[in-house]
Scaffold this motif. Structure first.
Motif, PDB file in Angstrom:
ATOM      1  N   GLU A 131     -28.853  53.419  14.220  1.00  0.00           N
ATOM      2  CA  GLU A 131     -29.760  53.129  15.326  1.00  0.00           C
ATOM      3  C   GLU A 131     -30.640  51.936  14.973  1.00  0.00           C
ATOM      4  N   VAL A 132     -30.697  50.978  15.890  1.00  0.00           N
ATOM      5  CA  VAL A 132     -31.489  49.776  15.660  1.00  0.00           C
ATOM      6  C   VAL A 132     -32.434  49.550  16.832  1.00  0.00           C
ATOM      7  N   ALA A 133     -33.452  48.737  16.600  1.00  0.00           N
ATOM      8  CA  ALA A 133     -34.394  48.346  17.645  1.00  0.00           C
ATOM      9  C   ALA A 133     -34.441  46.825  17.714  1.00  0.00           C
ATOM     10  N   CYS A 134     -34.416  46.294  18.945  1.00  0.00           N
ATOM     11  CA  CYS A 134     -34.444  44.846  19.124  1.00  0.00           C
ATOM     12  C   CYS A 134     -34.605  44.525  20.607  1.00  0.00           C
ATOM     13  N   LEU A 135     -34.784  43.261  20.904  1.00  0.00           N
ATOM     14  CA  LEU A 135     -34.758  42.804  22.288  1.00  0.00           C
ATOM     15  C   LEU A 135     -33.311  42.782  22.767  1.00  0.00           C
ATOM     16  N   PRO A 136     -33.085  42.942  24.066  1.00  0.00           N
ATOM     17  CA  PRO A 136     -31.707  42.965  24.577  1.00  0.00           C
ATOM     18  C   PRO A 136     -30.856  41.780  24.150  1.00  0.00           C
ATOM     19  N   ALA A 137     -31.447  40.614  24.102  1.00  0.00           N
ATOM     20  CA  ALA A 137     -30.678  39.412  23.753  1.00  0.00           C
ATOM     21  C   ALA A 137     -30.216  39.424  22.302  1.00  0.00           C
ATOM     22  N   ASP A 138     -30.889  40.229  21.451  1.00  0.00           N
ATOM     23  CA  ASP A 138     -30.556  40.266  20.029  1.00  0.00           C
ATOM     24  C   ASP A 138     -29.644  41.437  19.663  1.00  0.00           C
ATOM     25  N   LEU A 139     -29.291  42.276  20.614  1.00  0.00           N
ATOM     26  CA  LEU A 139     -28.498  43.474  20.316  1.00  0.00           C
ATOM     27  C   LEU A 139     -27.098  43.088  19.840  1.00  0.00           C
ATOM     28  N   PRO A 140     -26.740  43.471  18.604  1.00  0.00           N
ATOM     29  CA  PRO A 140     -25.387  43.144  18.106  1.00  0.00           C
ATOM     30  C   PRO A 140     -24.368  44.160  18.616  1.00  0.00           C
ATOM     31  N   GLU A 141     -23.132  43.710  18.791  1.00  0.00           N
ATOM     32  CA  GLU A 141     -22.069  44.626  19.213  1.00  0.00           C
ATOM     33  C   GLU A 141     -21.696  45.564  18.078  1.00  0.00           C
ATOM     34  N   PHE A 142     -21.832  45.069  16.834  1.00  0.00           N
ATOM     35  CA  PHE A 142     -21.614  45.900  15.649  1.00  0.00           C
ATOM     36  C   PHE A 142     -22.333  45.246  14.476  1.00  0.00           C
ATOM     37  N   ILE A 143     -22.452  45.984  13.374  1.00  0.00           N
ATOM     38  CA  ILE A 143     -23.042  45.449  12.155  1.00  0.00           C
ATOM     39  C   ILE A 143     -21.971  45.436  11.077  1.00  0.00           C
ATOM     40  N   ALA A 144     -21.712  44.277  10.505  1.00  0.00           N
ATOM     41  CA  ALA A 144     -20.705  44.132   9.454  1.00  0.00           C
ATOM     42  C   ALA A 144     -21.307  44.577   8.120  1.00  0.00           C
ATOM     43  N   VAL A 145     -20.562  45.428   7.416  1.00  0.00           N
ATOM     44  CA  VAL A 145     -21.021  45.944   6.124  1.00  0.00           C
ATOM     45  C   VAL A 145     -19.983  45.584   5.065  1.00  0.00           C
ATOM     46  N   ASP A 146     -20.352  44.701   4.140  1.00  0.00           N
ATOM     47  CA  ASP A 146     -19.453  44.263   3.070  1.00  0.00           C
ATOM     48  C   ASP A 146     -19.595  45.211   1.883  1.00  0.00           C
ATOM     49  N   LEU A 147     -18.517  45.904   1.542  1.00  0.00           N
ATOM     50  CA  LEU A 147     -18.538  46.881   0.455  1.00  0.00           C
ATOM     51  C   LEU A 147     -17.920  46.338  -0.832  1.00  0.00           C
ATOM     52  N   SER A 148     -17.621  45.062  -0.881  1.00  0.00           N
ATOM     53  CA  SER A 148     -16.927  44.504  -2.042  1.00  0.00           C
ATOM     54  C   SER A 148     -17.791  44.513  -3.303  1.00  0.00           C
ATOM     55  N   GLY A 149     -19.117  44.685  -3.160  1.00  0.00           N
ATOM     56  CA  GLY A 149     -19.996  44.689  -4.323  1.00  0.00           C
ATOM     57  C   GLY A 149     -20.342  46.079  -4.829  1.00  0.00           C
ATOM     58  N   LEU A 150     -19.738  47.110  -4.268  1.00  0.00           N
ATOM     59  CA  LEU A 150     -20.040  48.474  -4.711  1.00  0.00           C
ATOM     60  C   LEU A 150     -19.645  48.679  -6.171  1.00  0.00           C
ATOM     61  N   VAL A 151     -20.533  49.355  -6.911  1.00  0.00           N
ATOM     62  CA  VAL A 151     -20.247  49.661  -8.315  1.00  0.00           C
ATOM     63  C   VAL A 151     -20.487  51.148  -8.553  1.00  0.00           C
ATOM     64  N   LYS A 152     -19.906  51.653  -9.601  1.00  0.00           N
ATOM     65  CA  LYS A 152     -20.034  53.061  -9.974  1.00  0.00           C
ATOM     66  C   LYS A 152     -21.501  53.424 -10.212  1.00  0.00           C
ATOM     67  N   GLY A 153     -21.900  54.551  -9.643  1.00  0.00           N
ATOM     68  CA  GLY A 153     -23.254  55.046  -9.874  1.00  0.00           C
ATOM     69  C   GLY A 153     -24.317  54.494  -8.955  1.00  0.00           C
TER      70      GLY A 153
END
Length: 209
Positions: A131-153
């Motif tokens: 859930e996000v809050a913003c003005l209508p003009a700033d509403l993204p269709e989706f949020i990209a999440v890059d998981l390539s930096g995930l590490v153990k722990g």
């Protein structure tokens, strides 16, 4: 996305039931400075629209009586077991008023992360939208999440996300909720081989000459 709505003259359970028989879905448009508006939509067109992610997470163009207005999908009431939309709610969007909306998360790069590639960790997507809050003009269709930096722990939290300009996360009291959890693999311990009972060993020894 764009859809067409028509004026709904009658309301009530009986009127809505008769409307559904004709292939229409009753709905309402509320919010803003105008009075709530009773509408009806073509059920088949609506059925295909609700299967699209953008219909749930973006600002929609509603055509009504030859005019267009901006709305958000707020609720869809489905039949318990039939492929039937019973009712649908929309909220008017005003350009200068902030809105809150659940936006889908699009994950990528998981298979290339050290956590998955090197340490064979289990990557658990704790939430799939945010859930996000913003003005209508700033509403993204989706949020990209890059998981390539995930590490153990180390898990990924809301504060770790890169959000579009003007967009903030609505946490509902949770300071920094977990988005993706990294779970270390369970190490298998080989079971010890059971030794032969001493009595059996002695018995075998006596039997030999």
């Amino acid at each position: 996305m764009k859809f067409v709505a028509f004026e709904r003259a009658k309301q009530g359970t009986g009127a809505s039931r008769r409307l559904r028989i004709t292939g229409r879905t009753p709905g309402i448009v509320y919010g803003g400075s105008a009075e709530p508006l009773l509408v009806e939509l073509d059920h088949n067109a609506l059925w295909h629209a609700i299967k699209k992610e953008a219909f749930h997470a973006s600002i929609l163009d509603m055509e009504f009586a030859g005019k267009e207005s901006k709305v958000l999908l707020r609720n869809v009431q489905m039949h318990p077991f039939k492929q039937l939309i019973l009712h649908i709610d929309f909220q008017r969007v005003e350009a200068n008023t902030k809105l809150s909306m659940k936006v889908p998360l699009h994950f990528s790069g998981e298979e290339n992360s050290p956590a998955a590639k090197v340490d064979a960790c289990l990557i658990n997507h704790v939430v799939t939208d945010l859930e996000v809050a913003c003005l209508p003009a700033d509403l993204p269709e989706f949020i990209a999440v890059d998981l390539s930096g995930l590490v153990k722990g180390k898990s990924l939290h809301a504060a770790d996300l890169t959000l579009p300009k003007g967009v903030t996360v609505v946490t509902h009291g949770k300071a920094n909720p977990v988005i993706v959890a990294v779970v270390a693999p369970v190490e298998e311990v080989a079971a010890p081989v059971a030794a032969a009972p001493a009595a059996d060993a002695k018995g075998k020894g006596k039997g030999k000459k």
